[in-house]
Design a protein around this motif. Sequence first.
Motif, short mmCIF file in Angstrom:
data_model
loop_
_atom_site.label_atom_id
_atom_site.label_comp_id
_atom_site.label_asym_id
_atom_site.label_seq_id
_atom_site.Cartn_x
_atom_site.Cartn_y
_atom_site.Cartn_z
N ARG A 421 103.24 88.98 44.71
CA ARG A 421 103.20 87.54 44.94
C ARG A 421 103.55 87.33 46.66
O ARG A 421 103.06 86.33 46.98
N PHE A 422 104.68 87.90 47.05
CA PHE A 422 105.19 87.48 48.36
C PHE A 422 104.99 88.62 49.45
O PHE A 422 105.18 88.18 50.38
N GLU A 423 104.89 89.78 49.14
CA GLU A 423 105.01 90.90 50.27
C GLU A 423 103.56 91.57 50.34
O GLU A 423 103.65 92.47 51.47
N ALA A 424 102.71 91.55 49.57
CA ALA A 424 101.49 92.50 49.62
C ALA A 424 100.15 91.72 50.27
O ALA A 424 99.23 92.19 49.95
N GLY A 425 100.35 90.43 50.82
CA GLY A 425 99.16 89.71 51.21
C GLY A 425 98.11 89.43 50.32
O GLY A 425 98.35 89.32 48.80
N LYS A 426 97.08 89.40 50.58
CA LYS A 426 95.86 89.01 49.88
C LYS A 426 95.60 90.10 48.72
O LYS A 426 95.53 89.72 47.53
N PRO A 427 95.88 91.74 49.14
CA PRO A 427 95.54 92.56 48.13
C PRO A 427 96.70 92.24 46.83
O PRO A 427 96.24 92.41 45.77
N GLY A 428 97.83 91.99 47.24
CA GLY A 428 98.88 91.64 46.09
C GLY A 428 98.38 90.50 45.13
O GLY A 428 98.83 90.57 44.22
N ARG A 429 98.02 89.32 45.92
CA ARG A 429 97.50 88.27 45.09
C ARG A 429 96.50 88.68 44.34
O ARG A 429 96.32 88.16 42.77
N VAL A 430 95.62 89.40 44.49
CA VAL A 430 94.47 89.75 43.95
C VAL A 430 94.82 90.55 42.54
O VAL A 430 94.30 90.27 41.52
N ALA A 436 97.52 88.99 35.51
CA ALA A 436 97.53 87.74 34.52
C ALA A 436 96.56 87.85 33.44
O ALA A 436 96.87 86.99 32.53
N ARG A 437 95.53 88.64 33.90
CA ARG A 437 94.55 88.80 32.70
C ARG A 437 94.74 89.94 31.87
O ARG A 437 93.59 90.28 31.10
N SER A 438 95.75 90.55 31.94
CA SER A 438 95.87 91.94 31.14
C SER A 438 95.90 91.66 29.60
O SER A 438 96.49 90.65 29.19
N PRO A 439 95.39 92.59 28.85
CA PRO A 439 95.54 92.70 27.58
C PRO A 439 96.95 92.55 26.93
O PRO A 439 97.19 92.41 25.71
N ALA A 441 100.16 91.31 26.52
CA ALA A 441 100.68 90.17 26.73
C ALA A 441 101.82 89.78 27.48
O ALA A 441 101.99 88.79 28.47
N ARG A 442 102.77 90.51 27.51
CA ARG A 442 103.89 90.64 28.28
C ARG A 442 103.41 90.61 29.65
O ARG A 442 104.15 89.98 30.44
N ILE A 443 103.06 91.74 30.14
CA ILE A 443 102.37 91.75 31.52
C ILE A 443 101.69 90.25 31.86
O ILE A 443 101.94 89.97 33.08
N ALA A 444 100.87 89.99 31.06
CA ALA A 444 100.10 88.93 31.53
C ALA A 444 101.00 87.57 31.75
O ALA A 444 100.85 86.60 32.56
N ARG A 445 102.19 87.41 30.61
CA ARG A 445 103.07 86.37 30.91
C ARG A 445 103.77 86.45 32.26
O ARG A 445 103.99 85.41 33.01
N LEU A 446 104.41 87.44 32.61
CA LEU A 446 105.22 87.69 33.84
C LEU A 446 104.53 87.53 35.06
O LEU A 446 104.88 86.94 35.98
N ALA A 447 103.20 88.09 35.06
CA ALA A 447 102.40 87.77 36.03
C ALA A 447 102.24 86.25 36.44
O ALA A 447 102.09 85.75 37.46
#
Length: 598
Positions: A421-430, A436-439, A441-447
């Motif tokens: 989110r904060f340190e990897a620039g655009k590649p990190g945001r992508v 956030a679209r991970s199957p 559920a926990r990963i998707a929620r945290l993302a």
Amino acid sequence: MTDPFHDQTGRASLGGARGLAAVRLGIGLIQGLLLYGLYRSMATHDALTWPATHPALFAALVLACAFTPVMLLAGVGRLSIKALALWGVGAAAILALLGWHDAAQQAQDHFRPPYLRFPAVAFSAAALFIAHHLIVPAVAAGRWIADFDDYFDTAWKAGVQLALSLGFTGAFWLLLFLGAALFRVIGLSFLSDLISEEWFSIPVTCLVFAVAVQLTDVRAGLIRGVRTVALMLLSWLLLVITVLVAGFLAALPFTGLDGLWKTGSATALVLSAAAALIVLINTAYQDGREDNLPPVVLRVAVRVAAVLLTPLILIAIWGLSLRIGQHGLTPDRIIASACALVGVIYAAGYGWAALAPFLKRMAWMKPLERTNVAAAILTVGVILALFSPLADPARLSVGDQVARLKRGAVAAADFDYAFLRFEAGKPGRVALAARARSPDARIARLARQAQTTTSRYDMDQTGVPPRTPTIEAWPKGRRLPPSFSAPVASGDPRYACGQSDGCIATMRDLNGDGREEILMATRFNIALFAADADGRWSHRGDYQVRRCPGSRNDDPRERLKSPDVAPRPSEWPDLKLGVETARLNPNEACPPPVAVNP
């Protein structure tokens, strides 16, 4: 050795000193106007105008306009007009591409001109300096690789010129500020007003720097004299760093490496020591000519230091491999790995230079020369790769971290979503959007939670598991409430107790309500805790301990043990300012020091 760029009088031979001065002043003035134009585009009435409205273009122009003219100032009189023009265009294009890529890869949060990160600026300047002083001697010699003494003479002379020119520019501004202060004393502010105007200060700074380059260039013999003295003084520091590094390496078998790893910056420390050895070895070796050999004690120190490079680089690589194995790649670790790669070339070449004469007939440290040239070429290539799409650290780090998450090397709850989110620039945001679209559920929620967070500090609190603090009760034998020592989350002052801090707590009724509060001291301050109605202890604030000269108990933990600890009513009341309350911080003087009788 004769100077290929100057005649016997020491003046630059191309067009004479006046011609060179005119060209350099023109370059300085043009640079100043360009930089002022860029400044105006980001500061006009606090509103951005073109090209500052296009971050990637603006960053490209800033990097090219800041460094290319400096290279041209150094190249005038040393390269033909055609060669200098070709090299200038090529250097400007490469710098612009590096600046464009650096800005294009950054996330847009709090994105302000000049849109450049410090590593991109620093490494671009280093690459330009190295490349320029590889090209100039080679062009003058008419070969791809020039003689080492030409590289040495050109690079070290330019380094001294750069340092003196920066010093001259700084001294010029100090005198301007002094003159402005003198005029203000008698009620005249015209000079202060003038130097505060960017249309004056930016072009004048570039122009004065160009004047300094010209002044240091027209008497090459004087620069060589300064360089000789500087190299002589620095070369004797090689003895100091060699003894320190040798002692450090000798102590490691007895102390182990655990203390080094605990610093959290072991690789940076070791690589810095290696860099210091490399620079100081070269100050002693200089151009390697037989009539310029250093004293015997320095020749011995050079050999020892050259051999010590190998264990230092191996320790750095070991530390990097441990950190990468445990936590994966980050941009800092990729840059450190690149530095270690260059260090391997130096360690191998210098080690061979130190030991080869014992195996076959060879001049003292002669392989060092080829090593320096090879390492310089590799350094330029590595920098261009790191700050371009070829080996972008953010992209490589994101790919590695996501791969660790996918293969289960790190649990979903422990994954560093804040890095994406904060340190990897655009590649990190992508990558974060993909998580956030991970199957899962926990990963998707945290993302998704990370996507909506505006502060990395908040992310740190949500991603760190609770910890049970270790707090010493005072007086000894007194028990603290069990609920006070229950596991707490990151952000609570008790979280670090027993880890980075030793904490001491005592119970006092501070407000006279019949219930005891807890004062907990760390090495920084004393925190106040009070129990809520449901019995939970909450942090109510901190007491900052005034540190007076000569006090024997500056540590708040020691002061808390004093039997005199007691509440004291405030002498002055709080002020109600609308919906806010202002609290006075008393201005109390330290007690006078107690005289000690002899």
